[in-house]
Design a protein around this motif. Structure first.
Motif, PDB file in Angstrom:
ATOM      1  N   LEU A   4       0.775  -1.095  -0.025  1.00  0.00           N
ATOM      2  CA  LEU A   4       0.180   0.055  -0.068  1.00  0.00           C
ATOM      3  C   LEU A   4       0.997   1.148   0.091  1.00  0.00           C
ATOM      4  N   VAL A   5       0.702   2.066  -0.884  1.00  0.00           N
ATOM      5  CA  VAL A   5       1.456   3.588  -1.078  1.00  0.00           C
ATOM      6  C   VAL A   5       0.292   4.458  -1.084  1.00  0.00           C
ATOM      7  N   GLU A   6       0.646   5.157   0.168  1.00  0.00           N
ATOM      8  CA  GLU A   6      -0.168   6.543   0.242  1.00  0.00           C
ATOM      9  C   GLU A   6       0.174   7.731  -0.636  1.00  0.00           C
ATOM     10  N   SER A   7      -0.484   8.755  -0.763  1.00  0.00           N
ATOM     11  CA  SER A   7       0.180   9.949  -1.145  1.00  0.00           C
ATOM     12  C   SER A   7      -1.051  10.914  -1.265  1.00  0.00           C
ATOM     13  N   GLY A   8      -0.763  12.330  -1.311  1.00  0.00           N
ATOM     14  CA  GLY A   8      -1.832  13.328  -1.305  1.00  0.00           C
ATOM     15  C   GLY A   8      -1.743  14.087  -0.135  1.00  0.00           C
ATOM     16  N   GLY A   9      -0.811  13.910   0.844  1.00  0.00           N
ATOM     17  CA  GLY A   9      -0.809  14.695   1.948  1.00  0.00           C
ATOM     18  C   GLY A   9      -0.167  16.117   1.860  1.00  0.00           C
ATOM     19  N   GLY A  10      -0.343  17.003   2.754  1.00  0.00           N
ATOM     20  CA  GLY A  10       0.490  18.101   2.576  1.00  0.00           C
ATOM     21  C   GLY A  10      -0.024  19.236   3.557  1.00  0.00           C
ATOM     22  N   VAL A  11       0.292  20.626   3.369  1.00  0.00           N
ATOM     23  CA  VAL A  11      -0.164  21.406   4.222  1.00  0.00           C
ATOM     24  C   VAL A  11      -1.236  22.403   3.497  1.00  0.00           C
ATOM     25  N   VAL A  12      -2.226  22.537   4.373  1.00  0.00           N
ATOM     26  CA  VAL A  12      -3.678  23.295   3.724  1.00  0.00           C
ATOM     27  C   VAL A  12      -4.118  24.369   4.960  1.00  0.00           C
ATOM     28  N   GLN A  13      -4.729  25.138   4.530  1.00  0.00           N
ATOM     29  CA  GLN A  13      -5.411  26.183   5.611  1.00  0.00           C
ATOM     30  C   GLN A  13      -6.446  25.578   6.065  1.00  0.00           C
ATOM     31  N   PRO A  14      -7.086  26.053   7.176  1.00  0.00           N
ATOM     32  CA  PRO A  14      -8.263  25.642   7.778  1.00  0.00           C
ATOM     33  C   PRO A  14      -9.535  26.021   6.799  1.00  0.00           C
ATOM     34  N   GLY A  15     -10.328  24.874   6.768  1.00  0.00           N
ATOM     35  CA  GLY A  15     -11.277  25.162   5.708  1.00  0.00           C
ATOM     36  C   GLY A  15     -11.140  24.701   4.348  1.00  0.00           C
ATOM     37  N   GLY A  16      -9.747  24.338   4.127  1.00  0.00           N
ATOM     38  CA  GLY A  16      -9.532  23.763   2.755  1.00  0.00           C
ATOM     39  C   GLY A  16      -9.982  22.236   2.577  1.00  0.00           C
ATOM     40  N   SER A  17      -9.242  21.620   1.496  1.00  0.00           N
ATOM     41  CA  SER A  17      -9.709  20.182   1.205  1.00  0.00           C
ATOM     42  C   SER A  17      -8.307  19.508   0.799  1.00  0.00           C
ATOM     43  N   GLY A  33     -11.907  -5.107   2.518  1.00  0.00           N
ATOM     44  CA  GLY A  33     -11.922  -3.680   2.952  1.00  0.00           C
ATOM     45  C   GLY A  33     -11.084  -2.933   3.273  1.00  0.00           C
ATOM     46  N   MET A  34     -11.281  -1.668   3.290  1.00  0.00           N
ATOM     47  CA  MET A  34      -9.892  -0.609   3.588  1.00  0.00           C
ATOM     48  C   MET A  34     -10.367   0.277   4.468  1.00  0.00           C
ATOM     49  N   ALA A  74     -11.006  -0.503 -10.496  1.00  0.00           N
ATOM     50  CA  ALA A  74     -10.266  -0.382 -11.676  1.00  0.00           C
ATOM     51  C   ALA A  74      -8.770   0.068 -11.706  1.00  0.00           C
ATOM     52  N   LYS A  75      -8.649   1.270 -10.853  1.00  0.00           N
ATOM     53  CA  LYS A  75      -7.480   1.524 -10.371  1.00  0.00           C
ATOM     54  C   LYS A  75      -6.816   0.961  -9.050  1.00  0.00           C
ATOM     55  N   ASN A  76      -7.630   0.095  -8.486  1.00  0.00           N
ATOM     56  CA  ASN A  76      -7.075  -0.552  -7.302  1.00  0.00           C
ATOM     57  C   ASN A  76      -6.332   0.453  -6.452  1.00  0.00           C
ATOM     58  N   THR A  77      -7.389   1.477  -6.082  1.00  0.00           N
ATOM     59  CA  THR A  77      -6.774   2.561  -5.201  1.00  0.00           C
ATOM     60  C   THR A  77      -7.944   3.295  -4.279  1.00  0.00           C
ATOM     61  N   ALA A  78      -7.546   3.178  -2.993  1.00  0.00           N
ATOM     62  CA  ALA A  78      -8.538   3.761  -2.038  1.00  0.00           C
ATOM     63  C   ALA A  78      -8.320   5.274  -1.782  1.00  0.00           C
ATOM     64  N   TYR A  79      -9.335   6.022  -1.542  1.00  0.00           N
ATOM     65  CA  TYR A  79      -9.229   7.284  -1.726  1.00  0.00           C
ATOM     66  C   TYR A  79      -9.905   8.005  -0.167  1.00  0.00           C
ATOM     67  N   LEU A  80      -9.381   9.023   0.388  1.00  0.00           N
ATOM     68  CA  LEU A  80     -10.129   9.914   1.462  1.00  0.00           C
ATOM     69  C   LEU A  80     -10.228  11.168   1.132  1.00  0.00           C
ATOM     70  N   LYS A  96      -4.925   1.293   5.516  1.00  0.00           N
ATOM     71  CA  LYS A  96      -4.996  -0.244   5.945  1.00  0.00           C
ATOM     72  C   LYS A  96      -5.907  -1.094   5.395  1.00  0.00           C
ATOM     73  N   GLU A  97      -5.461  -2.004   4.836  1.00  0.00           N
ATOM     74  CA  GLU A  97      -6.552  -3.339   4.158  1.00  0.00           C
ATOM     75  C   GLU A  97      -6.556  -4.214   5.151  1.00  0.00           C
ATOM     76  N   LEU A  98      -7.990  -4.697   5.276  1.00  0.00           N
ATOM     77  CA  LEU A  98      -8.461  -5.338   6.429  1.00  0.00           C
ATOM     78  C   LEU A  98      -8.275  -6.876   6.589  1.00  0.00           C
TER      79      LEU A  98
END
Length: 113
Positions: A4-17, A33-34, A74-80, A96-98
């Motif tokens: 499992l390889v995560e990505s997409g983290g970073g610094v964001v201002q309050p209220g951001g996405s 499950g994930m 199709a992409k074998n990817t989980a998102y949050l 985490k995969e269950l």
């Protein structure tokens, strides 16, 4: 071998996405499950969101209505998808995969003005 390889983290201002991704190999979301966990500074790791192979989801009370967990077979990817982020959401986020209990390496999310 499960990876499992995560990505997409970073610094964001309050209220951001932000949207976190968890690219998986060695598993199939149709039978596994994930979950997303997080560990904030000085805090214990906590379950944030979970999705079953049938798509049933559940969330930590403090993120309900703001976070959405999903998978793309199709992409074998989980998102949050994380909206209306708050400073209390600052943490290292792990997927985490269950079925086998494997964890990703984590990705840092910092919410700060």
């Amino acid at each position: 071998q499960v990876q499992l390889v995560e990505s997409g983290g970073g610094v964001v201002q309050p209220g951001g996405s932000l949207t976190l991704s968890c690219a998986a190999s060695g598993i199939s979301f149709s039978s596994d499950g994930m979950a997303w966990y997080r560990q904030g500074p000085g805090k214990q790791r906590e379950l944030v969101a979970i999705i079953s192979p049938l798509g049933t989801t559940n969330y930590l009370d403090s993120v309900k209505g703001r976070f959405t967990i999903s998978t793309n077979n199709a992409k074998n990817t989980a998102y949050l998808q994380m909206n209306r982020l708050q400073p209390d959401d600052t943490a290292v986020y792990y997927c985490k995969e269950l079925k086998f209990g494997m964890w990703g390496q984590g990705t840092q999310v910092t919410v700060s003005s």
